[in-house]
Write an enzyme that holds these catalytic residues in place. Structure first.
Site, PDB file in Angstrom:
ATOM      1  N   ARG A 233     -29.812 105.437 -40.388  1.00  0.00           N
ATOM      2  CA  ARG A 233     -29.577 104.040 -40.718  1.00  0.00           C
ATOM      3  C   ARG A 233     -28.150 103.903 -41.217  1.00  0.00           C
ATOM      4  O   ARG A 233     -27.626 104.776 -41.915  1.00  0.00           O
ATOM      5  CB  ARG A 233     -30.544 103.539 -41.794  1.00  0.00           C
ATOM      6  CG  ARG A 233     -31.971 103.338 -41.312  1.00  0.00           C
ATOM      7  CD  ARG A 233     -32.050 102.153 -40.348  1.00  0.00           C
ATOM      8  NE  ARG A 233     -33.424 101.818 -39.993  1.00  0.00           N
ATOM      9  CZ  ARG A 233     -34.062 102.299 -38.945  1.00  0.00           C
ATOM     10  NH1 ARG A 233     -33.447 103.175 -38.148  1.00  0.00           N
ATOM     11  NH2 ARG A 233     -35.299 101.930 -38.678  1.00  0.00           N
ATOM     12  N   GLU A 262     -25.892  95.703 -38.555  1.00  0.00           N
ATOM     13  CA  GLU A 262     -26.082  95.592 -37.102  1.00  0.00           C
ATOM     14  C   GLU A 262     -26.498  94.171 -36.708  1.00  0.00           C
ATOM     15  O   GLU A 262     -27.238  93.513 -37.429  1.00  0.00           O
ATOM     16  CB  GLU A 262     -27.159  96.586 -36.651  1.00  0.00           C
ATOM     17  CG  GLU A 262     -26.764  98.023 -36.886  1.00  0.00           C
ATOM     18  CD  GLU A 262     -27.873  99.008 -36.530  1.00  0.00           C
ATOM     19  OE1 GLU A 262     -28.911  98.585 -35.986  1.00  0.00           O
ATOM     20  OE2 GLU A 262     -27.699 100.200 -36.801  1.00  0.00           O
ATOM     21  N   HIS A 280     -27.224 101.568 -31.447  1.00  0.00           N
ATOM     22  CA  HIS A 280     -28.547 101.903 -31.997  1.00  0.00           C
ATOM     23  C   HIS A 280     -29.565 102.119 -30.872  1.00  0.00           C
ATOM     24  O   HIS A 280     -30.537 101.380 -30.725  1.00  0.00           O
ATOM     25  CB  HIS A 280     -29.034 100.801 -32.948  1.00  0.00           C
ATOM     26  CG  HIS A 280     -30.102 101.293 -33.887  1.00  0.00           C
ATOM     27  ND1 HIS A 280     -30.348 100.688 -35.104  1.00  0.00           N
ATOM     28  CD2 HIS A 280     -31.015 102.315 -33.789  1.00  0.00           C
ATOM     29  CE1 HIS A 280     -31.348 101.317 -35.716  1.00  0.00           C
ATOM     30  NE2 HIS A 280     -31.763 102.302 -34.932  1.00  0.00           N
TER      31      HIS A 280
END
Length: 323
Positions: A233, A262, A280
């Site tokens: 993360r 994000e 991601h």
């Protein structure tokens, strides 16, 4: 008899939605003109939540749904769900472990190789026609002789370690505790691990417990030949400290699949040529997303049928730098 009510705060993988709609009455919160009004209307009916990766299920939402029994999270990371608040309200939280291990581990190694050998930069070099005038410069880094420090030696961490061993890397790790069945060198805090290795692989849960676990002090300990890879993360790494470390040569390079905000990536990272950036995509294959979605469905159906959750989450504190 009508199907039980399920709240879906954000869009999810299409096949998962289709599967859920076969057994539940699915209420799609993101489509509501007035989300507060929808939540109020559903307060006495919703027993289930299916939460996608971009859902934020906070204490206010949980408290506002007094009939809520279970939150099934799409993803192994569940930092977007307030699991502590759920526990206080007697609500079960589940995630989707195991089914994404191999694809995430593959991506982690691909990102490590791409960062070390400058694969995106070399690709750009060819596309720009620069090879016509000169050869691509020799890369400063190699995997030869490197020691990989894995931050989070869980299911995915172990899958990464197996792959890394095949590349001849020495493995060390830092985690919640020393693992009795693991022969890799264990370090009790982040600075000790960073000092002992030249490559850090981050694969820990997100959330407050691990926020900025990798900070300026850890990056300095990693050193000028250091490479950071984050497939966990974005919140785990202090992005400002990372940008400074990459600019100033405190570390050599970084490969990032995740970011603090994000899908917004800091312009300072975009401007650097010693960082590889991915959107991601650690588990982003059709095969794995189908399996993750099916586990979401299976958790909810198992709970509905009185068999309990299949993959409930559990939390244990993470070690930081010791004083």
């Amino acid at each position: 008899m009508s199907a039980p009510d399920l709240l879906m705060p954000k869009p999810m993988f299409a096949q998962t939605v289709e599967a859920l709609e076969q057994v539940f009455t699915v209420h799609k919160l993101w489509l509501a003109e007035d989300t507060k009004a929808m939540l109020a209307d559903l307060a006495d009916h919703v027993r289930f939540i299916a939460a996608g990766g971009h859902s934020h299920v906070d204490e206010a939402m949980i408290a506002g749904l007094p009939k809520l029994e279970i939150i099934a999270n799409f993803g192994v990371g569940y930092d977007s769900v307030d699991a502590a608040a759920a526990a206080r309200h007697g609500v079960i939280v589940t995630n989707t472990p195991e089914v994404l291990n191999e694809d995430v581990a593959d991506l982690a190694m691909a990102l490590l190789l791409a960062t070390i050998r400058e694969v995106p930069q070399a690709d750009s070099f060819v596309r720009q026609g620069r090879w016509l005038a000169q050869d691509y410069p020799l890369t400063r880094a190699t995997l030869r002789g490197r020691t990989l420090g894995i931050v989070g030696l869980g299911r995915i961490g172990k899958a990464i370690a197996r792959r890394a061993e095949a590349f001849g890397l020495t493995i060390a790790y830092c985690g919640r505790r020393r693992q009795a069945d693991v022969s890799y060198a264990y370090h009790a805090d982040m600075r000790a691990l960073a000092e002992a290795v030249d490559t850090l692989m981050i694969i820990v849960p997100g959330g407050a417990e691990t926020r900025h676990l990798v900070d300026a002090e850890v990056l300095k300990a990693l050193g000028p030949e250091g490479v950071l890879i984050n497939v966990a993360r974005g919140s785990v790494v202090d992005e400002d400290a990372l940008v400074a470390a990459l600019r100033e040569g405190t570390i050599l390079a970084a490969g990032l699949d995740v970011f603090a905000d994000e899908p917004r990536v800091p312009p300072a990272l975009l401007a650097l040529d010693n960082v590889v950036l991915l959107p991601h995509v650690g588990s982003a294959t059709v095969h794995t997303r189908r399996a993750m979605g099916q586990l979401v469905v299976d958790n909810l159906v198992s709970w509905r049928d009185g068999r309990g959750p299949l993959t409930p989450v559990a939390e244990t504190p993470w070690p930081r730098i010791k004083a």
